[in-house]
Design an enzyme around this catalytic site. Structure first.
Site, PDB file in Angstrom:
ATOM      1  CG  HIS A 143      -0.301  -2.682  -0.047  1.00  0.00           C
ATOM      2  ND1 HIS A 143       0.650  -2.413  -0.664  1.00  0.00           N
ATOM      3  CD2 HIS A 143      -1.285  -2.475  -1.004  1.00  0.00           C
ATOM      4  CE1 HIS A 143       0.640  -2.128  -1.982  1.00  0.00           C
ATOM      5  NE2 HIS A 143      -0.563  -2.160  -2.236  1.00  0.00           N
ATOM      6  CD  GLU A 146      -4.819  -2.136  -6.650  1.00  0.00           C
ATOM      7  OE1 GLU A 146      -6.234  -1.792  -6.685  1.00  0.00           O
ATOM      8  OE2 GLU A 146      -4.005  -1.433  -6.442  1.00  0.00           O
TER       9      GLU A 146
END
EC number: 5.4.2.11
Length: 231
Positions: free
Chosen positions: A11, A89
């Protein structure tokens, strides 16, 4: 785009990246730079004539929005997107929300580097009564509470990422689908380590930059050959 390629993208920069905080499963927004990074990643892909059949991302908005910016630039907003917590994550446990410099000051540079980059060392765990515990978030209500992490090493992150690759993504690759994965630094590190057999010491040095497309190359039998950044 060749049929034997998969594109990975971390990202774009988030607000908590800018604040130098451990982010993990916290749902941080992209900042302006992160949005621009996502658009530039799409421009790189467009220049090389990348076109996708399917896309995958996490349940965190910084990855979801990065993917949306990319698909918009590629004129592929109609593309089917699969979202999974398995691409999130790594969970930074009790460190989530803390400033990295302050944590280094408290625990030392060496210990923090091990928490951040090593394969099998987890950060201090979060308590399930802590408001930051993901079990309090409705997006994870479908999960068994025992599957929700309290703090993860890269090894633990890999144990949820790799099954998703094997069961969901790899069959698409075998079926000659062109695949885009937008996720996070550590979920992508775990995948790259698994595919390219990077040893547990060498993985310490792999740091994936924000919004830099990574091209995974596979042979005709869909075995991984090499990987490189698209620049």
């Amino acid at each position: 785009m060749k049929i034997n390629q998969v594109v990975l993208i971390r990202h774009g920069q988030s607000e908590w990246n800018t604040l130098n905080k451990f982010t993990g499963w916290h749902d941080a927004e992209l900042d302006k730079k992160g949005k621009d990074e996502a658009k530039f990643a799409a421009i790189l892909l467009k220049k090389e004539k990348f076109f996708f059949d399917c896309a995958h991302t996490s349940l965190l908005k910084r990855a979801i929005h990065t993917l949306q910016y990319i698909l918009d630039e590629l004129n592929q907003t109609w593309l089917s997107v699969k979202k999974s917590w398995r691409l999130n994550e790594r969970h930074y446990g009790a460190l989530e929300g803390l400033n990295k410099d302050e944590v280094i000051e408290k625990y030392g540079q060496k210990q923090v580097l091990l928490w951040r980059r090593s394969f099998d060392i987890s950060p201090p765990q979060i308590n399930i009564k802590d408001k930051r515990f993901p079990g309090n978030d409705p997006r994870y209500s479908h999960l068994n509470i025992h599957d929700i992490p309290l703090g993860e090493s890269l090894e633990k992150t890999a144990k949820r990422v790799i099954p998703y690759w094997n069961k969901i993504i790899y069959p698409e690759l075998k079926n000659n689908k062109k695949i885009l994965i937008v996720a996070h630094g550590n979920s992508l590190r775990a995948l790259i380590q698994h595919l390219y057999k990077i040893d547990n010491k060498a993985i310490l040095d792999l740091n994936i930059p924000t919004a830099q497309p990574i091209i995974l190359d596979f042979d005709n039998e869909k075995n991984p050959i090499k990987w490189h950044y698209l620049t």
